[in-house]
Every structure is written in structure tokens, then in C-alpha cells.
Design an enzyme around this catalytic site. Structure first.
Site: not given
Ligand code: FAD
Ligand code: FMN
Ligand code: FES
Lengths: 259, 309
Positions: B249-250, B136, B198, B51
Site C-alpha cells: 500500500g503506497g 477487489c 488491497n 495480475k
């Protein structure tokens, strides 16, 4: 904490708008403590990426149950879960309620589905205590029989007066507190909407009793990774954002910094 | 690290980091390691991206921070983190116990902050690389501003490059009309790899109250819904630069991970799917291996960027 495959053994309506889902999941049923929760993957919910958290309502032998309220997409999808189905759950999660301190009388205060972890707690406390249950209407008052069977005193309040007294649960709590022997040592265990938690916390503070509150925050991961569920907590003079799913969901009332 | 001799070869090298397979877990979706360690054998992962970390502790946004939408979720966590010192003291000893490359995702509110936090990690044992979050959408200052303005991107990447010896992986923003230009800027500034995508800026409104659901008003969309968008951007990026590309992504399964590899990614990262099923990354690893066997490929490297267009 572990991933479990739980087999559904029973799934019934508890009252209008609430259901009880019972699963066979020996490893979890054996280790889970009152106040802890599981993170359930709801089957057949297209496009859903999040699990849903539920407190454990009962754990006995190989079986464990949750009591849930139908609120949104997830809980409505749960209705279709049938006997024999295998469900994926992560648990046990969270800290759970602490052991009752010796010499203290347990006072439970529940709102709506918040009664679930408290019914489980009562089943694990040897001492008999009193439980105050609040809800909008009669069908929101659950588990009364569970507590009575254990020999607990039950007091009820509903917003519309359709069960017990009309009004907030804190009203009947105040009435009880006002006639109580002031030297009685109480320990509160509370689960319900934020307003109720706050109100009980105020009373506990005023009367100098310990109160344990179980918080309900929107969750993502349920295991402490995403930081969706944090709460401001003051410990040893330091305010920090703790994770309700990991360091909670149960916190001592005086530690909670309300917004 | 012992390289497996078994067939097919699953290992890849990114920015000098030898990974036992091409599957990592994405920043912000796997905590700092201990959170999922009871459920996932960390030694099996290609790498962990922790993170986002800033120089000083940061509280993030108010709640609600996250809401589910069809095919994904919108989050506005706001980069809450304990700061570099506390992370190094409390989490690095834990992470060093594993045979697991650790990629530290860093961010700052100014170029100076990016540089300072990067420098702080230079001498930290067990850190394999830095992922530079310039994308972000969830903080007011910095973050995405660095990733959507070519001059700012150049400034922050080259400044950090000068002050760290660690491999540097800028994480690109999908919120630009020409992602390959930003990838080339990263390459020119000396980045060792780039990662993308992102989250995509998003908003959810409660129609009963007419209020935004998230306290931060807007957030970032992630999960299955963004997968095809991400594949396209990874494909464009891989065609534009020589440095390796990390695609994300996904991803929910091996097929979706393989799309990124075939589009040109050398490695992939699993994000939101960790919440749905914490074992997703392990299933993806097994699925890739099974695919390579079925297609009689000796190594995953034979697959990278092989899309026929
Ligand atoms: C630790 C914990 C224990 C819980 N225990 C129980 C329990 O024993 N029984 C029970 O019925 N419910 C319990 N809940 C609440 C339950 O998780 C939510 O009601 C459920 O996730 C709603 O899912 P849904 O898809 O039906 O609703 P959604 O469609 O997601 O949302 C419907 C409504 O519920 C709200 N909501 C969604 N998730 C939560 C949440 N986690 N907390 C509060 N509001 C939410 C939404 O904002 C919306 O207004 C618990 C929550 C937590 C955090
Ligand atoms: C809750 C959450 C927190 C995130 N935090 C960060 C972060 O701190 N730094 C970062 O670079 N990306 C962060 N991301 C973005 C992910 O790393 C990833 O790029 C994105 O989620 C797309 O992948 P996915 O669709 O598989 O989730 C976060 C994503 C989510 C869902
Ligand atoms: S729900 Fe993810 S940290 Fe608590």
C-alpha cells in the site's frame, strides 16, 4: 523499450496553448518510429503518480521532440521545464505506423496535437502526399511549415474559420475526394479526436482504402501492465480487448469495434 | 536456488517460498512479467504476483478505468484477464525462465469458481503459491463480498485450502472494521500467509459534467495516499496471527517498505509506484540493504515486528 535520461535542449511555444519540448536522447532518437510514443515523468508535480504519454514529433540525430497541448495539471507543470534539465522517459512505446504500401498516395488527416506523429511520419516517407489539418481555431493548426518544407500539399479547416476553410476537416477531405480520380490508390494515416477518426474510417471503408488510426486512451503504465487503455479490436473474426499502449496506438480502421 | 552468503542477509521465507529478498511486485501493477522485463531485471525481485486470474477469460469494466488523484490513483480495471488456460500457456513458459518465485493471484465469482481455478494451478510447474483475492472492489459479484463477510471468507478460504497443495495467501480487504479478525479466520482455515492491503473504495466526480469519472462509477484508491492506513492494518494483523504477513500500500521507497517490516510484515509488495518509476522495487531492495548495514543488522529478519509501542 528502455528507460532514458533525456537532457532538455530546447523548450518553446509553438502557438498559443501548444509547446515543443526538444531533448537530447541518442539511443531513443535513433530507434523511434513515427507513431510511437514516450511515457514522460513530469518533474515537480506534487502527488502525481502517473507519467504522461506523448507521441514523438521529431527525431533527428541525437535529438527528439514532442509537441504538446496545455490541457491539465501535468501539461501545465511541463511549462516550467528548462534547458539542461534531465527528464525520465520510457520509450519507444507502441507499434507506430506501418510503412506506406507501394503505389499508394499517403493522405494524412490530423486534429489538434494529433498532427505531431503525422509530421514525423511525413518526414520519413519519400513520396509526397497531402495532409488535412483540422482544429478549433487558427492556433490549433500546427506544423503547416513542416509539411510545406517537405513539399506536401496542405489543406486546413477550422471550426471558426480563422484559418483555412470554416468547418470540419472531413468537409474539406470530402471535397477533395469528390474530385479525385477514382482509380487513385490512397492510404490514410490519421491522428486526432475519436469523432474525427471514426469519420475518416467511414470514408476509407466506403471507398475501399486502407486507413491507419492512432488512438488516444487514458494511460496508466504505458507498457501493457495495467489494462487501463484497452480497445475492442476484431481480428480474424475474433473480438478482443487489446492494449492501445502495446498492440497500438495504431490500428487498421476496419479492425476497430467502435462502442 | 543459491542463497547469497553476503552480509546482510536479505532473504526471507514466506509460506515455504524462499525469496532472495523481501520485495515483490503487487498484483495488477506488473502484468504477467513480460510487460516490464525490458526495464526491470526480474531475477532481482523477491517474487512476482501476477495480475488476477479467473477460470474463464474476463473483459473487465468499460473505460475510463483509471484516474489520477493527489497522492494516488483510483482504478476500476475490473479484473480483465485471459483466463487460467491462456495464462498458463502464454505466460508461464516465460516466467519459468527466471529465478523468480511466481505467486498467482486468483479470483472467482463463486466459491466453486475459486476452487476450480485454484485446482487448475495445482499441477502447473513454476507456480510457487496462490494469492486469493477476496478483496477487489471492482467487480459487482464476489470479490470484496468474500473479504468483508466473515462467513463467506471462511467458506472460500477453507474450500480452496482443501483442494490445493500450493501455499495459500488470502489477500485481505481493508474495508472492514476489524482486519485482524479476518486474518485469524484465514489462519484458522489453514492459510500459509496473508497479504494486505488491497485498494480502498473511492469515487471521483467531474464537476463540470456532474458525472463520475470512472465508467464503473466507483473504483479503488491506491498509491502514497493509502500508505499510513496500510501500515496500521499490517501492524494490527501481524499482532493477531502467527503466519507471515505481506504488507503493501503506497510504497515508493525503502523507508516506506521498512515501515511495513517494522510493523510486522515479513515481505512487502510494490504496486502503483511501478507506474511512476518501474525501477522502484529495485531501489527499495537496495535501500533496505543499505539500511540493514547502517543499523548493523545481520538479517532483515531481525527487523520484522520490532516497532516499539
Ligand atoms: C499514445 C498517446 C499519444 C499522445 N500524444 C500526444 C501529443 O503528441 N501531444 C499532446 O499534447 N498530447 C498527447 N497525448 C495526450 C496527452 O497524454 C494528454 O493530453 C496528457 O496526458 C494530459 O495530461 P494533463 O495532466 O495535462 O491532463 P489531466 O489533468 O490529466 O487531464 C486533463 C484532461 O485531459 C484528459 N486526459 C488525460 N490524459 C489523457 C489521455 N491520455 N488521452 C486523452 N485525454 C486525456 C483528462 O480526462 C482531462 O479532461 C497523447 C496520448 C496518448 C495516449
Ligand atoms: C491498476 C491496478 C490493478 C490491480 N489489480 C489487482 C488484481 O488484479 N488483484 C489484486 O489482488 N489486486 C490488484 N490491485 C491491488 C494491488 O495489488 C495492491 O494491493 C494495491 O494497489 C495497493 O498497493 P499500492 O498502493 O502500492 O498500489 C491492483 C491495483 C492497481 C493500481
Ligand atoms: S497504459 Fe497500462 S496497459 Fe496500457
Amino acid at each position: 523499450m528502455n528507460m532514458h535520461q533525456a537532457e532538455v535542449v530546447d523548450h518553446v511555444e509553438a502557438s498559443g496553448g501548444y509547446r515543443i519540448l526538444t531533448v537530447e536522447v541518442p539511443s531513443l532518437a535513433k530507434t523511434v518510429k513515427p507513431g510511437q510514443f514516450i511515457h514522460l515523468r513530469i518533474p515537480r508535480m506534487d502527488g502525481a503518480v502517473l507519467r504522461r504519454p506523448f507521441s514523438v514529433y521529431m527525431a533527428h540525430g541525437k535529438e527528439m521532440a514532442v509537441l504538446y497541448k496545455l490541457v491539465g495539471r501535468g501539461t501545465h507543470s511541463m511549462k516550467s521545464i528548462g534547458k539542461g534539465e534531465i527528464l525520465s522517459m520510457i520509450g519507444p512505446l507502441g507499434n507506430g505506423f506501418p510503412m506506406l504500401q507501394s503505389l499508394k498516395v499517403p493522405v494524412l488527416v490530423a486534429g489538434g496535437y494529433g498532427v505531431a506523429p503525422l509530421a514525423f511520419l511525413a518526414s520519413r516517407i519519400k513520396k509526397k502526399g497531402i495532409v488535412f489539418i483540422g482544429g478549433a481555431k487558427a492556433s490549433d493548426v500546427l506544423c503547416v511549415k513542416d509539411f510545406k518544407k517537405l513539399g506536401w500539399e496542405v489543406r486546413i479547416a477550422t471550426d471558426d474559420g480563422s484559418a483555412g476553410e470554416k468547418g470540419l476537416v472531413t468537409k474539406i477531405l470530402d471535397e477533395w475526394l469528390s474530385v479525385l480520380n477514382p482509380v487513385e490508390l490512397l492510404e490514410f494515416f490519421v491522428c486526432g479526436p475519436d469523432g474525427m477518426l471514426k469519420a475518416v474510417a467511414e470514408r476509407a471503408k466506403r471507398l475501399d482504402h486502407t486507413a491507419w488510426l492512432s488512438l488516444d486512451k487514458h494511460m496508466g503504465c504505458g507498457v501493457g501492465a495495467c489494462l487501463a487503455c484497452v480497445q475492442k479490436i476484431k481480428r480474424n473474426g475474433v473480438v478482443s480487448l487489446l492494449r492501445v499502449c502495446r498492440e497500438g496506438p495504431v490500428f487498421e480502421a476496419s479492425e476497430i469495434v467502435w462502442e | 536456488m543459491t542463497r547469497s552468503k553476503k552480509w546482510p542477509e536479505m532473504g526471507v521465507t514466506i509460506a515455504g517460498i524462499k525469496m532472495k529478498n523481501a520485495v515483490m511486485v503487487a498484483s495488477g501493477t506488473f502484468g504477467y512479467g513480460p510487460e516490464y522485463a525490458d526495464l526491470v531485471d526480474l531475477n532481482k525481485l523477491g517474487a512476482i504476483v501476477v495480475k488476477g486470474i479467473s477460470l474463464n477469460p474476463w473483459n473487465g469494466n468499460n473505460l475510463p478505468r483509471l484516474v489520477e488523484v493527489p497522492g494516488g490513483l483510483v482504478n476500476a480495471i475490473g479484473l480483465q484477464n485471459p483466463g487460467a488456460e491462456k495464462f498458463i500457456k502464454e505466460y508461464m513458459p516465460f516466467l519459468r525462465k527466471y529465478d523468480l518465485p511466481v505467486i498467482v493471484n486468483i479470483w472467482g465469482r463463486s466459491v466453486e469458481e475459486y476452487v476450480e481455478v485454484a485446482e487448475r494451478f495445482d499441477s502447473v510447474k513454476g507456480v510457487s503459491a496462490l494469492e486469493l483475492n477476496i478483496s477487489c472492489p471492482n467487480i459487482k459479484h464476489g470479490g470484496i463480498a468474500f473479504g468483508t463477510d466473515p462467513r463467506m471468507a471462511k467458506k472460500v478460504i477453507s474450500s480452496v485450502r482443501k483442494r490445493t497443495r500450493l501455499p495459500l495467501i488470502p489477500k485481505l480487504s481493508p474495508n472492514v472494521s476489524n482486519v485482524s479478525m479476518f486474518a485469524r479466520i484465514a489462519e484458522d482455515c489453514g492459510a500459509d500467509a496473508v497479504s494486505l492491503i488491497n485498494s480502498l473504495p473511492a469515487m471521483v466526480i467531474n464537476v463540470e459534467t456532474r458525472k463520475p469519472v470512472l465508467a464503473n462509477v466507483v473504483g479503488g484508491l491506491t498509491g502514497p495516499a493509502i500508505h499510513p492506513v496500510a501500515v496500521k492494518m499490517v501492524w494490527e494483523t501481524a499482532n493477531a496471527v502467527k503466519i507471515p504477513v505481506i504488507g503493501m500500500g503506497g510504497i515508493n521507497n525503502a523507508r516506506e517498505a521498512l515501515e511495513f517490516i517494522i510493523a510486522g510484515a515479513t515481505a512487502v509488495a510494490v504496486g502503483t509506484a511501478n507506474f511512476t518509476d518501474p525501477l522502484t522495487s529495485l531501489h527499495v531492495i537496495n535501500g533496505i540493504e543499505e539500511y540493514l548495514k547502517r543499523h548493523a543488522l545481520n538479517s532483515i529478519k531481525e527487523l520484522i515486528g520490532t516497532v516499539h509501542t
